[in-house]
Design a protein around this motif. Structure first.
Motif, short mmCIF file in Angstrom:
data_model
loop_
_atom_site.label_atom_id
_atom_site.label_comp_id
_atom_site.label_asym_id
_atom_site.label_seq_id
_atom_site.Cartn_x
_atom_site.Cartn_y
_atom_site.Cartn_z
N THR A 245 1.16 -27.44 6.33
CA THR A 245 2.33 -27.47 4.53
C THR A 245 2.43 -26.38 3.52
OG1 THR A 245 2.72 -29.60 3.96
CG2 THR A 245 0.86 -29.38 3.17
N LYS A 247 2.66 -24.63 1.36
CA LYS A 247 1.43 -24.86 -0.17
C LYS A 247 2.32 -24.74 -1.49
CE LYS A 247 0.74 -19.41 -1.49
NZ LYS A 247 -0.28 -19.00 -0.79
N GLU A 274 -2.77 -25.70 4.07
CA GLU A 274 -1.05 -25.40 2.33
C GLU A 274 -0.98 -24.19 2.89
OE1 GLU A 274 -1.91 -28.07 -1.43
OE2 GLU A 274 -3.81 -28.12 -0.39
#
Ligand code: COI
Length: 360
Positions: A245, A247, A274
C-alpha cells in the motif's frame, strides 16, 4: 445522562418512514444531531437536538476560506442487537490532527467519544441490522466567523449527525490513473480530512466517470508515477502474495480502515509493505500475471474490489473478485468484528453505553 451534554429529544421520529431493505447511501438522516460551539477559547453549549437545518451568516468563514474538516465512521449492531462503535478514539484523534493542519481548535477527545455514545444510543434503532450496512456517522467542524479577511476563525461549530447506509459500491470498480489533476502533494492538506480535498477531486472524478470509469486513481503531483489513493479511499495491491500500500507522506489520508487492514493482515502472517508504489511496477506485475488483487479501503466503502486499472494505453485487468483471497479475508474480519461474530481482541469495537436520556 451526561452532565456536559444536554438532550432534547424529537417528538416526531422519522424512523417509521425508513425502508430498511432499501437504503441508498447517504440520503437518510437519523432523528438527532450533536452540536457544540467554540467561542474563542473553549467549547461550550454541547447538546443533542432534533436533526434539522442550521443557519449560518453569509460571511461564514468555512464557506469562503474552507476551514472545514470531517470524519467518517460507522456504528453497527451485533448479531444479538447491541449497538457498537468502531475505533471511536482513533477517529477522535484523527479529527484533531486534521484540525491542527487547518489551524482549527482541538475538540476534546473525551467529549467526542461521549457525544458518540449518547447520539448513537439515542438513535440506535436507526442502525440497519444487515451485515454490510451500518449507521454512518459524520462528525465535522467548521469556522463560522462573520468577517471578510483571511485569518484563523475564532468561532467554530462542531457537529455530529448520522444516517443508515447500505454498501457504497455495488460492484468492483474500474479506475483511471489520473494524469492531469492532482489531489494532494506533500506539504499540502492531503493527509487532513479537509472538506476542500473532496471538493477539489470532483472535476477529475466526473471526467473519469464520463469516460466510463468508476473512480480515479490519484498519482503523485511531481511525476504522475507513484500511486496515492483511489477516489475517497486508500488503496492496496497484492503482488505475488505480498500486500503493498502507498506509504503516507503527508499527501495521503491516514485511513483507519487502512490501519485496520494492515494490522489484521500482519497478525495473520501476511507481509504488508508501505512503500512508494510505482505504476511501472504495477504494470510489470500485471503483465507477468502477478497482480493478484487490488482494492480500495475506507470507512464508507469498507473494502472495494478493483476490476481494472487503466494508465495511459495500459490496461491492468484484475482477476475476478472471487479470487481476492486477502481482500475477502480482511473484509470478513472487519464485518465480523462489527457484527460481533468475530471476537474483538484488540479493543476496536466499543459497545454503546446504555442510555436513559432525560429530555430537557
Ligand atoms: C469515508 O469513507 O467515510 C469517507 O469519508 C468518504 C466519504 C467522502 C464518502
Amino acid at each position: 445522562m451526561s452532565a456536559r451534554i444536554s438532550i432534547t429529544r424529537t417528538s416526531n421520529s422519522r424512523l417509521p418512514d425508513l425502508d430498511f431493505d432499501n437504503i441508498p447511501f447517504g440520503a437518510a438522516f437519523s432523528d438527532h444531531m450533536f452540536i457544540a460551539e467554540y467561542n474563542g477559547n473553549k467549547w461550550e453549549n454541547a447538546r443533542i437536538v432534533p436533526f434539522g437545518n442550521i443557519s449560518v451568516h453569509p460571511a461564514c468563514f468555512a464557506l469562503h476560506y474552507g476551514q472545514a474538516i470531517f470524519e467518517g465512521m460507522k456504528a453497527s449492531k451485533s448479531h444479538d442487537g447491541k449497538p457498537m462503535l468502531f475505533r471511536p478514539e482513533m477517529h477522535a484523534k484523527r479529527i484533531n490532527a486534521s484540525a491542527q493542519r487547518m489551524c482549527m481548535p482541538d475538540f476534546p477527545e473525551d467529549l467526542f467519544v461521549e457525544a458518540l455514545h449518547l447520539l448513537v444510543g439515542l438513535d440506535h434503532a436507526w442502525i440497519p441490522p444487515q451485515e454490510g450496512s451500518a449507521l454512518y456517522i459524520r462528525p465535522f467542524m467548521f469556522a463560522c466567523d462573520e468577517y471578510f479577511g483571511v485569518r484563523p476563525g475564532d468561532k467554530y461549530l462542531f457537529m455530529i449527525y448520522t444516517g443508515p447506509v447500505g454498501p457504497y459500491y455495488s460492484k468492483p470498480v474500474r479506475l483511471r490513473a489520473e494524469l492531469e489533476y492532482v489531489r494532494a502533494v506533500p506539504g499540502g492538506t492531503g493527509e487532513a480530512k479537509a472538506a476542500g480535498n473532496y471538493g477539489g477531486a470532483i472535476l477529475a472524478t466526473e471526467k473519469a466517470k464520463a469516460a466510463g470509469f468508476d473512480q480515479v486513481m490519484w498519482m503523485d503531483g511531481h511525476e504522475f508515477r507513484y500511486v496515492q489513493e483511489v477516489g475517497t479511499m486508500n488503496i492496496f495491491f497484492v503482488i505475488d502474495g505480498k500486500v503493498v500500500t502507498p506509504k503516507t507522506d503527508g499527501s495521503i489520508l491516514k485511513g483507519i480502515t487502512r490501519n485496520s487492514i494492515m494490522t489484521i493482515l500482519r497478525e495473520r502472517g501476511y507481509e504488508v509493505e508501505e512503500k512508494l508504489v510505482d505504476i511501472h511496477e504495477l504494470i510489470a506485475a500485471s503483465e507477468a500475471g502477478k497482480l493478484q488483487e487490488a482494492f480500495g479501503a475506507g470507512t464508507a466503502a469498507v473494502i472495494a474490489p478493483i476490476s481494472e486499472i487503466v494508465y495511459k494505453d495500459k490496461v491492468m485487468k484484475l482477476p475476478p473478485v472471487e479470487a481476492f483471497k486477502i481482500a475477502g479475508l480482511a473484509k470478513a474480519e472487519i464485518n465480523g468484528l462489527r457484527s460481533g461474530r468475530v471476537v474483538d481482541e484488540r479493543g476496536w469495537v466499543v459497545p454503546v453505553q446504555a442510555l436513559e436520556p432525560a429530555g430537557v
